[in-house]
Design a protein around this motif. Structure first.
Motif, PDB file in Angstrom:
ATOM      1  N   LEU A 153      50.706  22.938  34.590  1.00 56.51           N
ATOM      2  CA  LEU A 153      51.679  24.168  34.135  1.00 56.51           C
ATOM      3  C   LEU A 153      52.431  24.717  35.384  1.00 56.51           C
ATOM      4  N   SER A 154      53.328  25.319  35.151  1.00 57.95           N
ATOM      5  CA  SER A 154      54.006  26.065  36.126  1.00 57.95           C
ATOM      6  C   SER A 154      54.720  27.508  35.620  1.00 57.95           C
ATOM      7  N   CYS A 155      54.826  28.425  36.470  1.00 54.80           N
ATOM      8  CA  CYS A 155      55.455  29.653  35.983  1.00 54.80           C
ATOM      9  C   CYS A 155      56.264  29.928  37.186  1.00 54.80           C
ATOM     10  N   SER A 156      57.775  30.014  36.576  1.00 54.57           N
ATOM     11  CA  SER A 156      58.429  30.694  37.627  1.00 54.57           C
ATOM     12  C   SER A 156      58.539  32.152  37.547  1.00 54.57           C
ATOM     13  N   THR A 157      58.392  32.626  38.814  1.00 57.72           N
ATOM     14  CA  THR A 157      58.047  34.376  38.764  1.00 57.72           C
ATOM     15  C   THR A 157      59.205  34.892  39.620  1.00 57.72           C
ATOM     16  N   SER A 158      59.391  36.189  39.567  1.00 59.33           N
ATOM     17  CA  SER A 158      59.797  37.109  40.650  1.00 59.33           C
ATOM     18  C   SER A 158      58.573  37.121  41.650  1.00 59.33           C
ATOM     19  N   GLU A 159      58.684  37.828  42.966  1.00 60.45           N
ATOM     20  CA  GLU A 159      57.640  37.694  43.467  1.00 60.45           C
ATOM     21  C   GLU A 159      56.838  38.769  43.264  1.00 60.45           C
ATOM     22  N   TYR A 160      55.484  38.336  43.018  1.00 61.61           N
ATOM     23  CA  TYR A 160      54.339  39.432  42.534  1.00 61.61           C
ATOM     24  C   TYR A 160      53.212  39.000  43.818  1.00 61.61           C
ATOM     25  N   THR A 161      52.505  40.000  44.221  1.00 61.74           N
ATOM     26  CA  THR A 161      51.478  39.996  45.037  1.00 61.74           C
ATOM     27  C   THR A 161      50.373  39.275  44.282  1.00 61.74           C
ATOM     28  N   THR A 162      50.068  39.595  43.071  1.00 64.45           N
ATOM     29  CA  THR A 162      48.760  39.004  42.328  1.00 64.45           C
ATOM     30  C   THR A 162      49.416  38.515  41.277  1.00 64.45           C
ATOM     31  N   MET A 163      48.895  37.301  40.953  1.00 61.59           N
ATOM     32  CA  MET A 163      49.275  36.454  39.997  1.00 61.59           C
ATOM     33  C   MET A 163      48.189  36.066  38.967  1.00 61.59           C
ATOM     34  N   GLY A 164      48.396  36.126  37.793  1.00 63.21           N
ATOM     35  CA  GLY A 164      47.056  35.764  36.907  1.00 63.21           C
ATOM     36  C   GLY A 164      47.546  34.677  35.817  1.00 63.21           C
ATOM     37  N   TRP A 165      46.389  33.977  35.311  1.00 58.21           N
ATOM     38  CA  TRP A 165      46.783  33.059  34.356  1.00 58.21           C
ATOM     39  C   TRP A 165      45.692  33.429  33.198  1.00 58.21           C
ATOM     40  N   PHE A 166      46.344  33.406  31.871  1.00 55.24           N
ATOM     41  CA  PHE A 166      45.375  34.114  30.825  1.00 55.24           C
ATOM     42  C   PHE A 166      45.623  32.883  29.864  1.00 55.24           C
ATOM     43  N   ARG A 167      44.924  33.232  28.715  1.00 51.64           N
ATOM     44  CA  ARG A 167      45.074  32.278  27.553  1.00 51.64           C
ATOM     45  C   ARG A 167      44.691  32.961  26.189  1.00 51.64           C
ATOM     46  N   GLN A 168      45.285  32.523  25.004  1.00 55.72           N
ATOM     47  CA  GLN A 168      44.684  33.184  23.793  1.00 55.72           C
ATOM     48  C   GLN A 168      44.646  31.975  22.768  1.00 55.72           C
ATOM     49  N   ALA A 169      43.602  31.831  22.154  1.00 55.34           N
ATOM     50  CA  ALA A 169      43.341  30.822  21.107  1.00 55.34           C
ATOM     51  C   ALA A 169      43.543  31.397  19.930  1.00 55.34           C
ATOM     52  N   PRO A 170      43.826  30.638  18.770  1.00 55.43           N
ATOM     53  CA  PRO A 170      44.203  31.190  17.520  1.00 55.43           C
ATOM     54  C   PRO A 170      42.821  32.077  16.910  1.00 55.43           C
ATOM     55  N   GLY A 171      43.144  33.150  16.463  1.00 56.43           N
ATOM     56  CA  GLY A 171      41.924  34.017  16.091  1.00 56.43           C
ATOM     57  C   GLY A 171      41.240  34.719  17.005  1.00 56.43           C
ATOM     58  N   LYS A 172      41.492  34.626  18.508  1.00 48.52           N
ATOM     59  CA  LYS A 172      40.524  35.048  19.537  1.00 48.52           C
ATOM     60  C   LYS A 172      41.553  35.926  20.339  1.00 48.52           C
ATOM     61  N   GLU A 173      40.834  36.938  20.977  1.00 43.43           N
ATOM     62  CA  GLU A 173      41.612  37.662  21.806  1.00 43.43           C
ATOM     63  C   GLU A 173      41.941  36.872  23.133  1.00 43.43           C
ATOM     64  N   ARG A 174      43.117  37.550  24.054  1.00 41.20           N
ATOM     65  CA  ARG A 174      43.476  36.846  25.146  1.00 41.20           C
ATOM     66  C   ARG A 174      42.394  37.072  26.164  1.00 41.20           C
ATOM     67  N   GLU A 175      42.109  36.083  27.049  1.00 40.36           N
ATOM     68  CA  GLU A 175      41.050  35.870  27.948  1.00 40.36           C
ATOM     69  C   GLU A 175      41.730  35.433  29.165  1.00 40.36           C
ATOM     70  N   ALA A 176      41.093  36.054  30.456  1.00 41.33           N
ATOM     71  CA  ALA A 176      41.588  35.538  31.628  1.00 41.33           C
ATOM     72  C   ALA A 176      41.206  34.056  32.021  1.00 41.33           C
ATOM     73  N   VAL A 177      42.031  33.357  32.702  1.00 39.10           N
ATOM     74  CA  VAL A 177      41.594  31.994  33.100  1.00 39.10           C
ATOM     75  C   VAL A 177      41.508  32.008  34.666  1.00 39.10           C
ATOM     76  N   ALA A 178      42.345  32.571  35.236  1.00 38.41           N
ATOM     77  CA  ALA A 178      42.292  32.397  36.991  1.00 38.41           C
ATOM     78  C   ALA A 178      43.167  33.378  37.346  1.00 38.41           C
ATOM     79  N   SER A 179      43.060  33.859  38.875  1.00 39.12           N
ATOM     80  CA  SER A 179      44.149  34.666  39.298  1.00 39.12           C
ATOM     81  C   SER A 179      44.076  34.475  40.966  1.00 39.12           C
TER      82      SER A 179
END
Length: 127
Positions: A20-46
């Motif tokens: 995957l890729s994410c074009s961003t503005s310049e942020y010091t800390t970047m995170g990657w999260f995911r949300q499956a159907p019927g579930k709460e969003r959860e962290a993956v990596a940062s």
């Protein structure tokens, strides 16, 4: 202008890889999260300029990197499993966001620490 745009999602078979890729503005800390159907969003990596953090369920399968010159975040997912199917979101924070556990500090995996969010990209893994 705040801007986070994910791309690279799609449908793959179990065991395959996806970047995957994410074009961003310049942020010091970047995170990657995911949300499956019927579930709460959860962290993956940062990631911060000097460190990365992963949740246990993706360690040794996912890696996250950033190209600071292009302001792009690259999560690479390998050995994908059906349970990895979700909408994946990138998130950014202007400052350094860390959390500490057991005397060790690492980039934050807490959703509340991120101020800006992308629209998400769907990843579907078939068995």
């Amino acid at each position: 202008q705040v801007r986070l745009v994910e791309s690279g999602g799609g449908s793959v078979q179990a065991g395959e890889s996806l970047r995957l890729s994410c074009s961003t503005s310049e942020y010091t800390t970047m995170g990657w999260f995911r949300q499956a159907p019927g579930k709460e969003r959860e962290a993956v990596a940062s990631i911060t300029p000097s460190n990365t953090a992963y949740v246990d369920s993706v360690k040794d399968r996912f890696t996250i990197s950033r190209d600071n010159a292009e302001n792009t975040l690259y999560p690479h997912m390998s050995n994908l499993k059906p349970e990895d199917s979700a909408v994946y979101y990138c998130a950014g924070a202007s400052g350094l966001r860390t959390q500490c556990r057991g005397g060790r500090c690492f980039p934050s995996l807490r959703e509340v620490d991120f101020d800006y969010w992308g629209q998400g990209t769907q990843v579907t893994v078939s068995s």
